[in-house]
Scaffold this motif. Structure first.
Motif, PDB file in Angstrom:
ATOM      1  N   LYS A  68       0.846  -1.203   0.000  1.00  0.00           N
ATOM      2  CA  LYS A  68       0.000   0.000   0.000  1.00  0.00           C
ATOM      3  C   LYS A  68       0.877   1.247   0.000  1.00  0.00           C
ATOM      4  O   LYS A  68       2.077   1.195   0.256  1.00  0.00           O
ATOM      5  N   THR A  69       0.247   2.395  -0.278  1.00  0.00           N
ATOM      6  CA  THR A  69       0.951   3.676  -0.268  1.00  0.00           C
ATOM      7  C   THR A  69       0.128   4.693   0.524  1.00  0.00           C
ATOM      8  O   THR A  69      -1.012   4.420   0.922  1.00  0.00           O
ATOM      9  N   LEU A  70       0.684   5.870   0.674  1.00  0.00           N
ATOM     10  CA  LEU A  70      -0.048   6.942   1.351  1.00  0.00           C
ATOM     11  C   LEU A  70      -1.325   7.306   0.602  1.00  0.00           C
ATOM     12  O   LEU A  70      -2.283   7.778   1.214  1.00  0.00           O
ATOM     13  N   ALA A  71      -1.383   7.060  -0.687  1.00  0.00           N
ATOM     14  CA  ALA A  71      -2.601   7.333  -1.457  1.00  0.00           C
ATOM     15  C   ALA A  71      -3.760   6.437  -1.027  1.00  0.00           C
ATOM     16  O   ALA A  71      -4.921   6.756  -1.293  1.00  0.00           O
ATOM     17  N   ASP A  72      -3.471   5.328  -0.351  1.00  0.00           N
ATOM     18  CA  ASP A  72      -4.503   4.405   0.119  1.00  0.00           C
ATOM     19  C   ASP A  72      -5.060   4.775   1.490  1.00  0.00           C
ATOM     20  O   ASP A  72      -6.021   4.162   1.954  1.00  0.00           O
ATOM     21  N   VAL A  73      -4.482   5.771   2.145  1.00  0.00           N
ATOM     22  CA  VAL A  73      -4.884   6.152   3.499  1.00  0.00           C
ATOM     23  C   VAL A  73      -6.282   6.774   3.483  1.00  0.00           C
ATOM     24  O   VAL A  73      -6.560   7.694   2.711  1.00  0.00           O
TER      25      VAL A  73
END
Length: 147
Positions: A68-73
């Motif tokens: 996952k990435t910060l865009a998934d937060v």
């Protein structure tokens, strides 16, 4: 459903002091608040900007471990010492650098002091996981452990 404990080698080994950096249970990603600490327990930075950047860097390491990435937060909870001073003059700039539209939900809580008197910020995020996300996790017995 299988539970996993997540402890990336780039972060301090939290198991030495009685916790895991993250747990995945029932398809939910739970994480310990991240601070400006490196793998050797050193505090990184003495101002809110550098500490927030390091905390978000630690969060990125956790998220990358599970693909996952910060865009998934979906949600951010930020604990700030003296938010009246540090939120708008420091932290908010790092937040804007970290997230783009659509922004996650964001809660900011003010504190007199965090776990160490030199910490200025502690950050937690919530990331929704699908069954496919959970099924794609490959435990290695160390960084990702089935528990």
């Amino acid at each position: 459903m299988t539970r996993y404990a997540i402890n990336p080698s780039q972060l301090k080994d939290a198991r030495d002091i009685g916790y895991n950096h993250a747990i995945i249970d029932g398809g939910t990603f739970y994480m310990a608040g991240q601070v400006a600490m490196d793998a050797n327990s050193n505090i990184v930075g003495d101002d809110i900007e550098s500490q927030a950047r390091k905390a978000y860097e630690n969060i990125e390491v956790l998220l990358e471990t599970i693909g996952k990435t910060l865009a998934d937060v979906a949600k951010v909870t930020t604990h700030i010492v003296d938010p009246e001073t540090h939120y708008y003059e420091g932290y908010k700039e790092v937040y804007w650098e970290t997230f783009d539209e659509p922004y996650p939900c964001h809660t900011v809580l003010g504190h007199e002091q965090l776990a160490n008197e030199n910490y200025l910020v502690e950050i937690e995020v919530e990331v929704p996981l699908t069954d496919g996300d959970v099924n794609a996790i490959e435990p290695d017995g160390d960084v990702i452990r089935e528990i």
